[in-house]
Design a protein around this motif. Sequence first.
Motif, mmCIF file in Angstrom:
data_model
loop_
_atom_site.group_PDB
_atom_site.id
_atom_site.type_symbol
_atom_site.label_atom_id
_atom_site.label_comp_id
_atom_site.label_asym_id
_atom_site.label_seq_id
_atom_site.Cartn_x
_atom_site.Cartn_y
_atom_site.Cartn_z
ATOM 1 N N LYS A 263 0.736 -1.429 -0.041
ATOM 2 C CA LYS A 263 0.015 0.030 0.063
ATOM 3 C C LYS A 263 0.823 1.223 0.129
ATOM 4 N N ARG A 264 2.003 1.156 0.907
ATOM 5 C CA ARG A 264 2.982 2.441 0.939
ATOM 6 C C ARG A 264 3.365 2.804 -0.527
ATOM 7 N N LEU B 12 -2.957 0.917 -12.564
ATOM 8 C CA LEU B 12 -3.460 1.313 -13.933
ATOM 9 C C LEU B 12 -2.408 1.820 -14.755
ATOM 10 N N LYS B 13 -1.392 2.502 -13.956
ATOM 11 C CA LYS B 13 -0.347 2.736 -15.029
ATOM 12 C C LYS B 13 0.541 1.983 -15.720
ATOM 13 N N GLU C 54 -11.052 0.384 -7.745
ATOM 14 C CA GLU C 54 -10.546 1.551 -7.067
ATOM 15 C C GLU C 54 -10.124 0.994 -5.774
ATOM 16 N N MET C 55 -9.063 1.480 -4.939
ATOM 17 C CA MET C 55 -8.823 1.207 -3.755
ATOM 18 C C MET C 55 -9.705 2.005 -2.594
ATOM 19 N N ASP C 56 -10.323 1.584 -1.648
ATOM 20 C CA ASP C 56 -11.058 2.358 -0.875
ATOM 21 C C ASP C 56 -10.435 3.172 0.219
ATOM 22 N N ALA C 57 -10.948 3.991 1.168
ATOM 23 C CA ALA C 57 -10.234 4.654 2.116
ATOM 24 C C ALA C 57 -9.445 3.586 2.931
ATOM 25 N N GLY D 148 -1.300 5.504 -7.041
ATOM 26 C CA GLY D 148 -2.546 5.927 -6.732
ATOM 27 C C GLY D 148 -3.601 4.899 -6.803
ATOM 28 N N PRO D 149 -5.027 5.173 -6.512
ATOM 29 C CA PRO D 149 -5.977 4.245 -6.306
ATOM 30 C C PRO D 149 -6.555 3.365 -7.204
#
Length: 151
Positions: A23-24, A49-50, A84-87, A31-32
């Motif tokens: 995650k870091r 995604l990149k 998409e990664m959530d909070a 990004g998410p």
Amino acid sequence: MFRGNHPTRVDEKGRLKLPADFKRRVDEVYGPQFYITSLDGKRAQIHPLKEWEKIEAQVAKLSSMDPVRKKFLDVTNYYGQMAEMDAQGRLLIPQLLRETAKVVGEVNVLGSQTFLEVVNAEMFKAEVQGTGGAVELTASDLAAFAEKTNS
């Protein structure tokens, strides 16, 4: 660069909380947004995604009539979904992939340089376990690696 093995769980809703080390890296570099897919239905691949867009750029160079291109797109689209990664740092693994690859409950999240792989912990251990019970590379595995990397 993603590296290492992080045992964790996919919860009952199909969400994977990214291990802190991964995650870091995602927060610092990517990004998410992710594309989650598989090449074989046995492992979930989580591509920032990149990084996935770099693969798509290579695929776009092939003729639209190329059967290898078509098969690659068919398989990766069949298993694939944007995520998409959530909070809380969680990603929803697509249901089809959770069922096919059995990535539910105990899993291993493996760093594969530019993407992550999620595998069923029990099945993965059985796959890589040698005859002596250790997770190992055999002499023939190492020879093949040396040949391919010219080491």
